[in-house]
Motif scaffolding. Structure first.
Motif, short mmCIF file in Angstrom:
data_model
loop_
_atom_site.label_atom_id
_atom_site.label_comp_id
_atom_site.label_asym_id
_atom_site.label_seq_id
_atom_site.Cartn_x
_atom_site.Cartn_y
_atom_site.Cartn_z
N VAL A 170 -23.97 -27.48 -39.86
CA VAL A 170 -23.20 -26.70 -40.84
C VAL A 170 -23.84 -25.33 -41.03
O VAL A 170 -23.15 -24.30 -41.05
CB VAL A 170 -23.12 -27.46 -42.18
N TRP A 171 -25.16 -25.31 -41.14
CA TRP A 171 -25.86 -24.04 -41.33
C TRP A 171 -25.65 -23.11 -40.14
O TRP A 171 -25.36 -21.91 -40.31
CB TRP A 171 -27.34 -24.35 -41.55
N THR A 186 -23.21 -23.19 -37.95
CA THR A 186 -21.80 -22.82 -37.87
C THR A 186 -21.48 -21.70 -38.86
O THR A 186 -20.81 -20.72 -38.50
CB THR A 186 -20.90 -24.03 -38.16
N MET A 187 -21.96 -21.83 -40.09
CA MET A 187 -21.69 -20.79 -41.08
C MET A 187 -22.37 -19.48 -40.69
O MET A 187 -21.79 -18.41 -40.84
CB MET A 187 -22.17 -21.24 -42.47
N ALA A 188 -23.58 -19.53 -40.17
CA ALA A 188 -24.27 -18.32 -39.74
C ALA A 188 -23.51 -17.66 -38.59
O ALA A 188 -23.38 -16.44 -38.54
CB ALA A 188 -25.70 -18.65 -39.31
N ASP A 189 -22.97 -18.46 -37.68
CA ASP A 189 -22.21 -17.91 -36.56
C ASP A 189 -20.90 -17.28 -37.05
O ASP A 189 -20.52 -16.21 -36.60
CB ASP A 189 -21.93 -19.01 -35.54
N LEU A 190 -20.23 -17.93 -37.97
CA LEU A 190 -18.96 -17.40 -38.48
C LEU A 190 -19.17 -16.11 -39.27
O LEU A 190 -18.34 -15.20 -39.21
CB LEU A 190 -18.28 -18.44 -39.38
N TRP A 191 -20.28 -16.01 -39.98
CA TRP A 191 -20.56 -14.81 -40.75
C TRP A 191 -21.24 -13.73 -39.92
O TRP A 191 -21.49 -12.64 -40.41
CB TRP A 191 -21.44 -15.15 -41.96
N ASP A 224 -24.26 -13.71 -38.82
CA ASP A 224 -25.61 -13.53 -39.34
C ASP A 224 -26.62 -14.30 -38.51
O ASP A 224 -27.48 -14.98 -39.03
CB ASP A 224 -25.66 -13.98 -40.80
N THR A 225 -26.50 -14.19 -37.20
CA THR A 225 -27.43 -14.92 -36.34
C THR A 225 -28.00 -13.98 -35.28
O THR A 225 -27.31 -13.10 -34.78
CB THR A 225 -26.73 -16.11 -35.66
#
Length: 46
Positions: free
Chosen positions: A26-27, A29-34, A36-37
């Motif tokens: 989840v972490w 995935t959210m970083a990739d969508l935002w 921020d990776t």
């Protein structure tokens, strides 16, 4: 020592491990969508 406490410990260890893996996905995935990776920050295109 009976095997009952050992089975309970193994069960909770498995549940905790699965929960941590789910949180990791989840972490990431959210970083990739935002966006921020920095996973590919060190790979320079040729």
């Amino acid at each position: 020592m009976s095997k009952e406490p050992m089975k309970k410990n193994q069960l909770w260890l498995a549940i905790g491990s699965i929960a941590l893996i789910i949180l990791l996905f989840v972490w990431l995935t959210m970083a990739d969508l935002w966006g921020d990776t920095d996973v590919a920050a060190f790979i320079s295109p040729l």
